[in-house]
Design an enzyme around this catalytic site. Structure first.
Site, short mmCIF file in Angstrom:
data_model
loop_
_atom_site.label_atom_id
_atom_site.label_comp_id
_atom_site.label_asym_id
_atom_site.label_seq_id
_atom_site.Cartn_x
_atom_site.Cartn_y
_atom_site.Cartn_z
N LYS A 278 9.81 7.13 -19.06
CA LYS A 278 9.99 6.65 -17.70
C LYS A 278 10.12 5.13 -17.66
CE LYS A 278 7.87 6.65 -13.10
NZ LYS A 278 6.71 7.07 -12.28
N ASN B 256 -0.48 7.28 -30.05
CA ASN B 256 0.24 6.06 -30.40
C ASN B 256 -0.17 5.53 -31.77
OD1 ASN B 256 -2.27 4.99 -29.53
ND2 ASN B 256 -1.42 4.64 -27.48
N VAL C 293 14.07 3.84 -26.34
CA VAL C 293 14.19 3.21 -27.65
C VAL C 293 15.46 3.74 -28.31
CG1 VAL C 293 13.13 2.87 -29.92
CG2 VAL C 293 11.69 3.02 -27.87
N ASP D 182 -5.14 1.20 -25.28
CA ASP D 182 -4.67 2.57 -25.02
C ASP D 182 -4.56 3.33 -26.34
OD1 ASP D 182 -3.86 4.69 -23.39
OD2 ASP D 182 -1.75 4.20 -23.64
N THR E 183 13.09 8.55 -25.10
CA THR E 183 13.36 8.15 -23.72
C THR E 183 12.14 8.44 -22.87
OG1 THR E 183 15.71 8.65 -23.97
CG2 THR E 183 14.87 8.45 -21.73
N ASP F 204 3.08 0.97 -29.72
CA ASP F 204 2.85 0.74 -28.29
C ASP F 204 1.80 -0.33 -28.05
OD1 ASP F 204 4.73 2.70 -27.77
OD2 ASP F 204 3.26 4.29 -27.48
#
Length: 314
Positions: free
Chosen positions: A87, A242, A91, A237, A85, A254
């Site tokens: 902001k 990630n 998922v 990113d 979880t 991501d």
């Protein structure tokens, strides 16, 4: 932690970075407006389920309509609890259904079955929050992407475009031979994809593990960065936060912010990726220079004819 880091084989045609992606109203939008009786019953059932009681901010009516459409189309059979979880997105684990557009038979997302999707395979359902997503951050990556020219400037349009963009980026990365979660379906602000690992035994981020063979891991990462670049994409990113490890594979996650090489900030994003990757693997004892990594990633693809480039004198 010892891993083999097996590389995927790329397809011949990873896709066109100039493709136009449809971000117009979907059936989920029409369902949400229509509010038919079956959808009302589905909405009550979801909101009464224990694991969704604390997820009211995620499942507004339009998002529930998107989930409803994915269930109706056979992409999702049943929901489980949340895997992560954040902001901007949550998922959830779910059971995948027997949908018409299936992942490649025998692939990880298909459960390895020769007939396509296994009816009891686990999938991940990523739900982007429209109200709390970082609107300005998303626009930075969308503006200048030739796939989204003329997109509306309101928050809903941006989040829906972002979700479809992540689906398209995952699909192109897979085709290019980059190990990412296999995309399965997208509907409005909801993305269904392969669940790497399990909710009870999730795959670990590179930042969370002791990498016993960092040289090999680095070779895989830089090769994936090169394959992305040759497919017209830059992650934007990329870092140890990630990239995950599961069953001997290094998986990049991501992909929502990944941009095409024609994005006006593509060079800046690539430099940042190279610096992040070089910094992490340097701490792991590998001698990595970000400029050398960038040169490797952007090295022109060899001429298939095998003939050297003919340079002309000035």
């Amino acid at each position: 932690m010892s891993e083999e880091f097996v590389l995927l084989e790329p397809d011949d045609d990873p896709g066109d970075e100039w493709e136009q992606l449809d971000v117009s109203d979907t059936e989920a939008d029409r369902i949400a407006r229509r509010q038919d009786r079956e959808f009302d019953e589905f909405r009550k059932r979801i909101k009464d389920t224990e694991q969704f009681k604390l997820q009211e901010s995620v499942f507004d009516d339009a998002t529930l309509a998107a989930v409803y459409k994915l269930v109706q189309d056979g992409y999702v059979d049943a929901f489980g609890g949340p895997v992560s979880t954040g902001k901007e997105a949550s998922v959830f684990e779910a059971l995948g259904g027997q949908a018409g557009e299936r992942p490649e038979p025998g692939s990880a997302a298909a459960g390895g079955g020769p007939e396509g999707v296994h009816p009891e395979r686990e999938v991940a359902v990523k739900v982007y929050r429209i109200n709390s997503s970082n609107f300005r951050h998303m626009r930075e990556y969308l503006e200048g992407d030739p796939r989204f020219e003329g997109i509306a400037s309101d928050k809903k349009a941006v989040v829906l475009a972002w979700t479809r963009k992540e689906f398209a980026n995952l699909r192109r990365a897979r085709t290019a031979g980059v190990r990412v979660p296999e995309p399965i379906a997208v509907q409005r602000n909801v993305l269904v994809m392969e669940l790497v690992g399990h909710a009870e035994d999730r795959a670990r981020r590179l930042s969370e593990v002791d990498v016993e063979n960092p040289e090999t891991a680095y070779e895989v990462v830089r090769e994936y960065m090169r394959r992305l670049y040759r497919a017209g994409l830059i992650h934007g990113d990329l870092s140890e936060y990630n990239m995950i490890i599961h069953d001997g594979e290094l998986v990049i996650i991501d992909m929502g912010q990944a941009v095409t090489v024609h994005h006006p900030n593509a060079g800046e994003f690539l430099d940042r990726d190279c610096e992040n990757v070089a910094s992490f693997f340097t701490r792991q004892g590998v001698d990595v220079d970000p400029d050398d990594l960038r040169a490797y990633v952007t090295e022109p693809e060899p001429d298939p004819s095998g003939e050297p480039d003919q340079e002309q004198d000035d």
